[in-house]
Enzyme design. Structure first.
Site, PDB file in Angstrom:
ATOM      1  N   LYS A  26       0.837  -1.206   0.000  1.00  0.00           N
ATOM      2  CA  LYS A  26       0.000   0.000   0.000  1.00  0.00           C
ATOM      3  C   LYS A  26       0.874   1.259   0.000  1.00  0.00           C
ATOM      4  O   LYS A  26       0.662   2.183  -0.792  1.00  0.00           O
ATOM      5  CB  LYS A  26      -0.897  -0.023   1.245  1.00  0.00           C
ATOM      6  CG  LYS A  26      -1.989   1.006   1.233  1.00  0.00           C
ATOM      7  CD  LYS A  26      -2.830   0.933   2.499  1.00  0.00           C
ATOM      8  CE  LYS A  26      -3.700  -0.302   2.521  1.00  0.00           C
ATOM      9  NZ  LYS A  26      -4.276  -0.598   3.823  1.00  0.00           N
ATOM     10  N   ARG A  96      -3.213   2.912   8.835  1.00  0.00           N
ATOM     11  CA  ARG A  96      -3.619   1.686   8.120  1.00  0.00           C
ATOM     12  C   ARG A  96      -2.439   0.741   7.934  1.00  0.00           C
ATOM     13  O   ARG A  96      -1.326   1.170   7.627  1.00  0.00           O
ATOM     14  CB  ARG A  96      -4.211   2.035   6.756  1.00  0.00           C
ATOM     15  CG  ARG A  96      -5.342   3.062   6.896  1.00  0.00           C
ATOM     16  CD  ARG A  96      -6.284   3.051   5.762  1.00  0.00           C
ATOM     17  NE  ARG A  96      -5.716   3.484   4.518  1.00  0.00           N
ATOM     18  CZ  ARG A  96      -6.310   3.324   3.347  1.00  0.00           C
ATOM     19  NH1 ARG A  96      -7.474   2.711   3.273  1.00  0.00           N
ATOM     20  NH2 ARG A  96      -5.748   3.765   2.248  1.00  0.00           N
ATOM     21  N   GLY A 105      -8.379  -7.152   4.631  1.00  0.00           N
ATOM     22  CA  GLY A 105      -9.194  -7.254   5.849  1.00  0.00           C
ATOM     23  C   GLY A 105      -8.543  -8.021   6.987  1.00  0.00           C
ATOM     24  O   GLY A 105      -9.155  -8.190   8.040  1.00  0.00           O
ATOM     25  N   MET A 107      -5.674  -7.328   8.680  1.00  0.00           N
ATOM     26  CA  MET A 107      -5.067  -6.541   9.752  1.00  0.00           C
ATOM     27  C   MET A 107      -5.906  -5.282   9.982  1.00  0.00           C
ATOM     28  O   MET A 107      -6.888  -5.052   9.301  1.00  0.00           O
ATOM     29  CB  MET A 107      -3.639  -6.209   9.377  1.00  0.00           C
ATOM     30  CG  MET A 107      -2.733  -7.395   9.599  1.00  0.00           C
ATOM     31  SD  MET A 107      -1.088  -7.025   9.106  1.00  0.00           S
ATOM     32  CE  MET A 107      -1.253  -6.725   7.409  1.00  0.00           C
ATOM     33  N   ARG A 352      -4.027  -1.353  -5.778  1.00  0.00           N
ATOM     34  CA  ARG A 352      -3.270  -2.605  -5.664  1.00  0.00           C
ATOM     35  C   ARG A 352      -3.724  -3.524  -6.774  1.00  0.00           C
ATOM     36  O   ARG A 352      -4.814  -3.320  -7.340  1.00  0.00           O
ATOM     37  CB  ARG A 352      -3.487  -3.266  -4.309  1.00  0.00           C
ATOM     38  CG  ARG A 352      -4.942  -3.551  -4.019  1.00  0.00           C
ATOM     39  CD  ARG A 352      -5.147  -4.079  -2.617  1.00  0.00           C
ATOM     40  NE  ARG A 352      -6.563  -4.107  -2.288  1.00  0.00           N
ATOM     41  CZ  ARG A 352      -7.052  -4.365  -1.096  1.00  0.00           C
ATOM     42  NH1 ARG A 352      -6.250  -4.588  -0.089  1.00  0.00           N
ATOM     43  NH2 ARG A 352      -8.347  -4.396  -0.886  1.00  0.00           N
ATOM     44  N   HIS A 468     -16.436  -8.288   2.184  1.00  0.00           N
ATOM     45  CA  HIS A 468     -15.388  -9.197   2.652  1.00  0.00           C
ATOM     46  C   HIS A 468     -15.604 -10.604   2.093  1.00  0.00           C
ATOM     47  O   HIS A 468     -14.690 -11.232   1.564  1.00  0.00           O
ATOM     48  CB  HIS A 468     -15.404  -9.216   4.189  1.00  0.00           C
ATOM     49  CG  HIS A 468     -14.423 -10.156   4.775  1.00  0.00           C
ATOM     50  ND1 HIS A 468     -14.747 -11.446   5.136  1.00  0.00           N
ATOM     51  CD2 HIS A 468     -13.093 -10.025   5.014  1.00  0.00           C
ATOM     52  CE1 HIS A 468     -13.683 -12.041   5.598  1.00  0.00           C
ATOM     53  NE2 HIS A 468     -12.656 -11.203   5.545  1.00  0.00           N
ATOM     54  N   SER A 777      11.716 -43.635 -12.245  1.00  0.00           N
ATOM     55  CA  SER A 777      10.593 -42.751 -11.911  1.00  0.00           C
ATOM     56  C   SER A 777      10.596 -42.572 -10.397  1.00  0.00           C
ATOM     57  O   SER A 777      10.499 -43.555  -9.657  1.00  0.00           O
ATOM     58  CB  SER A 777       9.284 -43.381 -12.389  1.00  0.00           C
ATOM     59  OG  SER A 777       8.213 -42.568 -12.017  1.00  0.00           O
ATOM     60  N   CYS A 844       6.605 -39.450 -10.210  1.00  0.00           N
ATOM     61  CA  CYS A 844       5.192 -39.828 -10.308  1.00  0.00           C
ATOM     62  C   CYS A 844       4.479 -39.789  -8.960  1.00  0.00           C
ATOM     63  O   CYS A 844       3.336 -40.190  -8.853  1.00  0.00           O
ATOM     64  CB  CYS A 844       5.039 -41.197 -10.956  1.00  0.00           C
ATOM     65  SG  CYS A 844       5.778 -42.501  -9.983  1.00  0.00           S
ATOM     66  N   TYR A 864      10.369 -35.620 -17.178  1.00  0.00           N
ATOM     67  CA  TYR A 864       8.911 -35.443 -17.098  1.00  0.00           C
ATOM     68  C   TYR A 864       8.419 -35.453 -15.662  1.00  0.00           C
ATOM     69  O   TYR A 864       9.127 -35.909 -14.755  1.00  0.00           O
ATOM     70  CB  TYR A 864       8.181 -36.522 -17.908  1.00  0.00           C
ATOM     71  CG  TYR A 864       8.274 -37.911 -17.317  1.00  0.00           C
ATOM     72  CD1 TYR A 864       7.368 -38.350 -16.359  1.00  0.00           C
ATOM     73  CD2 TYR A 864       9.277 -38.800 -17.721  1.00  0.00           C
ATOM     74  CE1 TYR A 864       7.448 -39.619 -15.816  1.00  0.00           C
ATOM     75  CE2 TYR A 864       9.368 -40.064 -17.186  1.00  0.00           C
ATOM     76  CZ  TYR A 864       8.453 -40.470 -16.219  1.00  0.00           C
ATOM     77  OH  TYR A 864       8.538 -41.714 -15.667  1.00  0.00           O
TER      78      TYR A 864
END
Ligand code: PEP
Ligand code: MG
Length: 893
Positions: A26, A96, A105, A107, A352, A468, A777, A844, A864
């Site tokens: 901010k 703030r 929301g 803090m 923001r 909110h 693998s 995997c 992969y």
């Protein structure tokens, strides 16, 4: 002491390397907007480094900081011509929080600070608006009372509600100066009762206690939960912005609002926001008044009658429009902007990057490439791969019958059903018992965050599209219907009413976050359609990624889904899953319980055609691609009969009495089956099992060849080996079966043989093992289990303790432990390649679908990753991001 406090205009800010790390998001944006020439009220930033000092200094502000704050305050006084605590022209400030990454929301914030019994009179005189001054004072007592003095906010709200009830009015705006005077009196009495002290009149005391409270809110439970959910490190701390107040509640030429530069739900390139005339910021998000649309287009789309900002304040609207366009161009991203209009003058209080749904994120990224705001690489890096999941999950079946009982705002898309719960705690409780819930609240607050996460969907009676509930649900990818004014919630009796229908706690409802519908009961769902934007991002991902993305699948259906999502083969076909089918389980049990090889062979012969058909179905779907088939792996007891009925069935077909069956079950019992007779050990003890499986694979390949189906590349994989000899023996077994089938059909079969690396010894012995392996693998589920010595089945009982004590940052079964398990993978890869340069390397375990683990695999040079079908798109995007991040890393270091 150089990075502690900065005025918004401080020139040093430009030279900071990572301004957001020091100033918070901010603060950094406020000072940047100032430099862009946008109207930002003057102020200063207390940096995140001060937060660190604060906590090191026993939660007290160091003296030097206090001095610097005074200097900065003087600076604001100079710019505004007002004075803090002055009895003629008092300066009011907001305090703030502002962390590096926005935590909406989570803090605390305090507005209108600097008011007391005297300055409120001065404000009234100066503005010639007594009502406004008193309204501001009561807001301040309420916020300060809640945040600094820990008095529950609802106690203040209830006083306001009762006062309105007595007066017979509905809205706060209908209360006059006298009403606020009365309420201020009552608020102060409440403060006295709860704190045993008068409401503080010293404005300096107000300021320091407010700063302390905002720093402390970094450690509040809700902020901690949010950080945990969003993987934000605890040590970052928050910055604090102290800023001169501007007022949206001074009269009808004032307003306040929140606006996104594009639609955060759909990504549509239209302003999307809400505003309220004669109000302060918290009124818009708190949902106490239902806000109005900003543009005429949005009003028409929502079929609303309320006047828009575009109509009521056309000149200010044009200023806002220009500002929003400038901000988006500058930041090259969709912005979430808070503004206030004070006597027709526009002020920007915050900008923001806007939180958005996964669908919106994709559309915005693709559109911005078309608009030449960003390039393809930036577009790919903008999307959080984990959010893609939400786009691939079902929506409500349009043809299904629905009993719609109410309609609210479509706040966050997606459909969900579950049992109605009214508290976050109940949502969490039922979630731990694997039950779906819909959290129903009048409105949500940050305290509800854990319940919102635990619930499948959120329904609120109040609050707009930027409330909110809406913002948090969109961020989490939870469906949400907000502002459902047609329902009345009775927390006491745990029920809500929608017209004549009463829905009680535990009743099932469905919500549709795309339409705002609230429906009684469960509604069937359908698979979503993949958007063109999604396909574009996927094809761009393929341009950059190097890792191949395979899938873990053992059915034709899953293989199809995965191929449609872009899987480039199967990395793990767990053959044991095929044994659980109703038709086969009896033969499997016969096989396991047989005491003689002859009986075992008879049972295996019954299984062979089933296995062959399974493989053939998969080969047909995966034509032209590699398919890794793992031979039987789990401990045999997993297949044993458990009920008396099952025991009787086996005893009849094996022609032995049930007592004998039971004895055999006891014989097979193992104390620690995960480390017992499983994996390749089964193939060593009962080679006929693996022989049957290989025969099924080869026969299926031959049949496909005869039917002219483009061949798959068959890769036969041996599980859980720890020595090279095990692999040598079993490779020979596979070759023998292949020879037999090749001779039988007079044809050549192409196949390779490899192994899973899922035991630490196998990783360390990779050089020897690679002599007999065409591929490795990494089975990171077992490798994690055996490296840590933590049971993958039982760890959930204590893992939270490990995370809470910061022993683990994250569950190692979810995201790869790169330093420990990762090192074993690196060792095995290097040693394996020393023997066999061409050895193919893949992973995997479940980690194959986790973005951070995929990044590790790309860095380690694996060929992969393999993951479940629905994670394939996540893996494709993550693999592309991994390559792009590698390049960024290479170019900066
Ligand atoms: C593994 O251990 O990582 C693996 C893929 O095998 P399974 O989960 O079937 O044990
Ligand atoms: Mg395993």
């Amino acid at each position: 002491m150089s990075n502690l406090i900065f005025s918004f205009k401080n020139k040093k800010i430009k030279n900071l390397k990572n301004p957001k790390n020091i100033l918070g998001g901010k603060g950094a944006n406020l000072s940047e907007m100032g430099r862009l020439g946008l109207p930002v009220p003057p102020g200063f930033i207390i940096s995140t480094e001060v937060c660190d000092l604060f906590y090191k200094n026993k939660k007290k502000l160091p003296k030097q900081i206090v001095k610097n704050i005074q200097l900065e305050l003087k600076n604001i006084e100079k710019i505004t011509g007002k004075k803090f605590g002055d009895l003629k022209n008092p300066l009011l400030v907001s305090v703030r929080s502002g962390a590096r990454i926005s935590m909406p929301g989570m803090m605390d914030t305090i507005l209108n600070l600097g008011l007391n019994d005297q300055t409120v009179k001065a404000l009234a005189n100066k503005t010639l608006n007594g009502r406004f001054a008193k309204d501001s004072y009561r807001r301040f007592i309420q916020m300060y009372g809640n945040v600094v003095l820990n008095i529950e906010d609802h106690l203040f709200e209830e006083m306001i509600d009762n006062h309105k009830l007595n007066k017979g009015v509905l809205l706060d705006t209908e209360l006059n100066e006298n009403d606020w005077n009365e309420l201020i009196q009552r608020f102060k009495e409440l403060v006295k009762k709860r704190t045993k002290k008068n409401f503080p009149q010293n404005v300096q005391e107000q300021l320091y206690r407010a700063i302390t409270a905002v720093f402390l809110s970094w450690e509040s439970q809700r902020a901690k939960t949010y950080r945990k959910l969003n993987k934000i490190p605890d040590h970052w701390g928050t910055a604090i912005n102290v800023q001169s107040m501007v007022f949206g509640n001074m009269g009808n030429d004032c307003s306040t609002g929140v606006v996104f530069t594009r639609n955060p739900s759909t990504g549509e390139n239209l302003f999307y926001g809400e505003y309220l005339i004669n109000a302060q910021g918290e009124d818009v998000v708190a949902g106490t008044r239902t806000p109005q649309h900003i543009t005429k287009k949005a009003k028409a789309a929502a079929n609303s009658k309320e006047a828009t900002m575009e109509e009521v304040m056309p000149k200010v609207y044009l200023d806002l429009k220009k500002t929003l366009e400038k901000l988006e161009k500058y930041y090259k991203d969709m912005q979430d902007v808070e503004f206030t209009v004070e006597n027709k003058k526009l002020w920007i209080l915050q900008t923001r990057s806007g939180k958005r749904t996964a669908g919106a994120a994709i559309k915005i990224a693709v559109d911005m490439v078309k608009e030449k705001l960003i390039n393809k690489k930036e577009a790919i890096l903008r999307i959080d791969p984990n959010t893609l999941d939400t786009l691939l999950h079902p929506t409500l079946d349009k043809k299904a019958k629905k009993k719609i009982i109410a309609k609210g705002l479509p706040a966050s898309p997606g459909a969900a059903y579950g049992k109605v719960v009214f508290t976050a705690e109940e949502a969490e409780h039922l979630n731990s018992m694997m039950q779906n819930t819909i959290l129903v609240r009048v409105e949500t607050s940050p305290e509800d965050i854990h319940g919102m996460h635990a619930a499948k969907g959120i329904l609120t009676a109040r609050g707009g599209m930027t409330s909110h509930a809406a913002v948090v649900a969109r961020g989490m990818g939870r469906p949400c219907v907000s502002g459902t004014t047609e329902i009345t919630i009775d927390y006491l009796n745990k029920e809500f009413k929608a017209g004549s229908i009463t829905v009680k706690e535990g009743d099932l409802i469905t919500i549709d976050g795309a339409t705002g519908e609230v429906i009684l009961g469960i509604v069937p769902t359908v698979q979503p359609k993949i958007s063109e934007y999604f396909s574009t991002i996927m094809s761009w991902s393929n341009e950059f990624k190097k890792l191949k993305i395979r899938t873990n699948a053992e059915t034709e259906k899953d293989s199809k889904v995965a191929r449609e999502f872009g899987a480039e083969g199967i990395g793990l076909c767990r053959t044991e899953h095929m044994f659980f089918d109703q038709e086969r389980i009896l033969s499997v049990r016969e096989m396991i319980l047989s005491k003689t090889k002859e009986n075992r062979n008879k049972a295996l012969a019954k299984l062979l055609p089933h296995q062959k058909n399974d493989f053939k179905e998969i080969f047909k779907v995966m034509y032209g691609l590699p398919v890794t088939i793992r031979l039987l792996d789990p401990p045999l007891h997993e297949f044993l009969p458990k009920t008396q009925k099952e025991i009787d069935e086996v005893s009849v077909s094996l022609k032995i009495n049930s007592r004998e069956v039971k004895d055999r079950i006891d014989e097979l019992h193992e104390q620690n089956p995960m480390l017992g007779h499983r994996g390749c050990r089964l193939g060593i003890s009962f080679p006929e099992i693996y022989e049957m499986q290989c025969e099924a694979i080869f026969e299926a390949l031959v049949e496909c060849k005869k039917e002219k189906i483009k061949s798959v590349i068959a890769e036969i994989m041996i599980p859980l080996i720890s020595t090279d000899i095990e692999l040598k023996i079993l490779r020979n077994l596979i070759n023998r079966v292949a020879d037999k089938i090749q001779k039988k059909h007079k044809t050549k079969i192409d196949y390779t043989v490899g192994t899973m690396i899922e035991l630490p010894r196998a990783a360390l012995q990779a050089k020897e093992i690679a002599k007999y392996a065409d591929f490795f693998s990494f089975g990171t589920n077992d490798l994690t289990q055996t490296t840590f010595g933590i049971s993958r089945d039982d760890s959930s009982k204590f893992l939270n303790d490990y995370i809470n004590n910061k022993i683990f940052q994250i569950d190692p079964f979810v995201s790869l432990d790169q330093s420990g398990v990762g090192e074993l993978i690196e060792i095995a890869s290097t040693r394996g390649r020393e023997t066999n340069k061409k050895i193919k390397l893949g992973i995997c375990g479940e980690h194959g679908g986790d973005p951070n683990s995929i990044e590790f695999c790309a860095r380690t040079g694996l060929n992969y990753v393999s993951c479940s079908p629905f994670r394939v798109p996540v893996a494709r995007l993550s693999a592309a991001q991994a390559e792009l991040k590698k390049k960024l890393f290479d170019s900066c270091c």
